[in-house]
Write an enzyme that holds these catalytic residues in place. Sequence first.
Site: not given
Ligand code: PDD
Length: 282
Positions: A33, A146, A178, A202
């Site tokens: 996703y 992801k 993270e 991620l």
């Molecule tokens: N989550 N690490 C994890 C485990 C994440 O699920 C996310 C983002 C990030 C940050 O990635 P980005 O800056 O590209 O949003 C880091 C999204 C927002 C979610 O699962 O809803």
Amino acid sequence: MSQIVYLNGDLVAREHAKISVLDRGFLFADGVYEVIPVYNSVPFRLQEHLDRLQSSLSQLGIANPHSNIEWKNIIRTVIERNGGGNISLYMHITRGVSSIRDHLIDDESACTVVLMCNPLNVSQQPIKCSTATLMSDIRWQHCDIKSVALLGNILLRNEAEQRGHDEAILHRDETITEGSSTNVFMVKHREIYTPRQNNFILGGITRDVIIELAEHTGLKVHQQDISIKNLLNADEVWISSSTREISPVTRIDDKIIANGEIGPVAKVLHKEFQSFKKQLCR
Ligand code: PDD
């Protein structure tokens, strides 16, 4: 306005968007996703999100069902049909529907593609602070994908909520990875530290933007391991994601960070981030 969902080429009202019980996303979480913030109807860092999507699909051996141009057209249509504005756009691609439930992959199946919109809270003025709790990173070894398999992430996030915190900051042994749905940054003596990108985190799109903006502002950024001890003794800590942007962490469990205030580096970067967004989405 009723929500319009994109499902395999059709635009349908959300209540009519239905998938098969044999969809491998439903049965095995066999899919990936993206969450793309859309400001003023403009998707933020779209190409970077599409690149990360490609990387996640490739790692699972799923052929990308669309070219970049096709994705961009689909995304534009979904944004328009949902009234535009500020949106958190959710894209979900699974390996598709098998003929029976079987762990073995059936190469014939076509992907299932779903796009839908969630509200995006962009009133980040004043900046929204968080508190966090440290938790052992119980997830698998491919957190750079992801994947829609988020059981570890949601258990951690909900445990954090029960402990009265906004996020779980995760560690493997003594090393910070993270957050459950965010990346982690810290500041010491006005220099920024964030865990390096590997299979345990991620590669956040917001993380990359923050690193770019920080370096552009003349701030030094170190992508390296952060120990629990160093995190707790940091001058500032913040978490980042597409939906939370930059959120200063004022407390980790019982440890107050930056006197419980928003630190000066977070303030500068938050300001830079807001003007960068405005420039792109004008
Ligand atoms: N989550 N690490 C994890 C485990 C994440 O699920 C996310 C983002 C990030 C940050 O990635 P980005 O800056 O590209 O949003 C880091 C999204 C927002 C979610 O699962 O809803």
